[in-house]
Design a protein around this motif. Sequence first.
Motif, mmCIF file in Angstrom:
data_model
loop_
_atom_site.group_PDB
_atom_site.id
_atom_site.type_symbol
_atom_site.label_atom_id
_atom_site.label_comp_id
_atom_site.label_asym_id
_atom_site.label_seq_id
_atom_site.Cartn_x
_atom_site.Cartn_y
_atom_site.Cartn_z
ATOM 1 N N VAL A 183 0.771 -1.236 0.202
ATOM 2 C CA VAL A 183 -0.070 -0.097 0.005
ATOM 3 C C VAL A 183 0.914 1.130 0.088
ATOM 4 O O VAL A 183 0.380 2.324 0.342
ATOM 5 N N GLN A 215 0.478 -3.928 -8.292
ATOM 6 C CA GLN A 215 -0.093 -2.996 -7.516
ATOM 7 C C GLN A 215 0.630 -1.834 -7.265
ATOM 8 O O GLN A 215 0.017 -0.924 -7.131
ATOM 9 N N LEU A 245 -0.936 1.891 -8.291
ATOM 10 C CA LEU A 245 -1.029 2.785 -7.435
ATOM 11 C C LEU A 245 -0.164 4.056 -7.844
ATOM 12 O O LEU A 245 -0.575 5.187 -7.719
ATOM 13 N N LEU A 302 -10.314 6.621 -4.615
ATOM 14 C CA LEU A 302 -9.795 5.431 -3.854
ATOM 15 C C LEU A 302 -10.900 4.569 -3.561
ATOM 16 O O LEU A 302 -10.866 3.337 -3.927
ATOM 17 N N ASN A 352 -11.985 2.652 -6.877
ATOM 18 C CA ASN A 352 -10.843 1.623 -7.235
ATOM 19 C C ASN A 352 -11.051 0.694 -6.102
ATOM 20 O O ASN A 352 -9.907 -0.167 -6.011
ATOM 21 N N PHE A 387 -10.252 0.687 -2.681
ATOM 22 C CA PHE A 387 -9.190 0.366 -1.752
ATOM 23 C C PHE A 387 -9.764 0.052 -0.491
ATOM 24 O O PHE A 387 -10.995 0.812 -0.162
ATOM 25 N N GLN A 414 -5.506 0.908 3.302
ATOM 26 C CA GLN A 414 -4.458 1.239 2.340
ATOM 27 C C GLN A 414 -4.863 2.878 2.225
ATOM 28 O O GLN A 414 -3.987 3.729 1.886
#
Length: 246
Positions: free
Chosen positions: A63, A74, A78, A224, A227, A229, A233
Amino acid sequence: MGTQPHVALAQLAQVYGPLISLRLGTQLVIVGSSPAAATEILKTHDRHVPHVSYAKSPHRNHVSVGWTYECTEQWKFLRTLCRSELFATKIIETQSHLREKKVDELLNFLRSKEGEMVKIREVVFFSVFNFLGNIFFSKDFIAFDEVGQGGGMSGLIRRIMELWTSPNISDLYPILGRLDLQGLSRKAEECCGKICAAWQGIIRERRERHDGDSRMQRDFLDVLLDNEFTDDQINYLFLIGTSNYL
């Protein structure tokens, strides 16, 4: 190396050169002490140097953008998300009114303190923290009334940075990590919990009514949530982003 390791390392570099290795506990540490050495480590050979910069908690590597040591899918996602939704030229331009507002608030506070001693660093931190708070959550989290008090949100942020950067025997002997002999991990987790509690209600409320198109003016939290999260995160992204300004 005493209480000023950066000074000790600079002195060693003058004797042994800009690139040296040290054995600290069981860990081999490479120290670059010149712009050229730093470029070689952090840019030219960044993917070949393990653990250049990483989160101490392994479960948080996925994260983080700047503190991870693995260029996973990932991490790439991000990074792309931050680039397009935070740092794109168009996005930065749309935030100009917010920056102007925070600067005006800063100047008005300083005018109100004319003739008094003020810690500029602390006041600037308050402004930056609230600016980022508005980008993420559309909300201020610190009032200028807290200046000089050493508590509140600013005190918690400083405390977490102290805990994260304190010498930890577990860094030198990783086998002792689970024991947390100095209690630093436990204290850091407790401090993180207190900090994140400030916006946890906002995240929960936004999740309950989030449909992707309900807000005329969207913030980064909406992105976020779009998506998917997790709360962890979101908390970590904001916490690391703000602590970098201390």
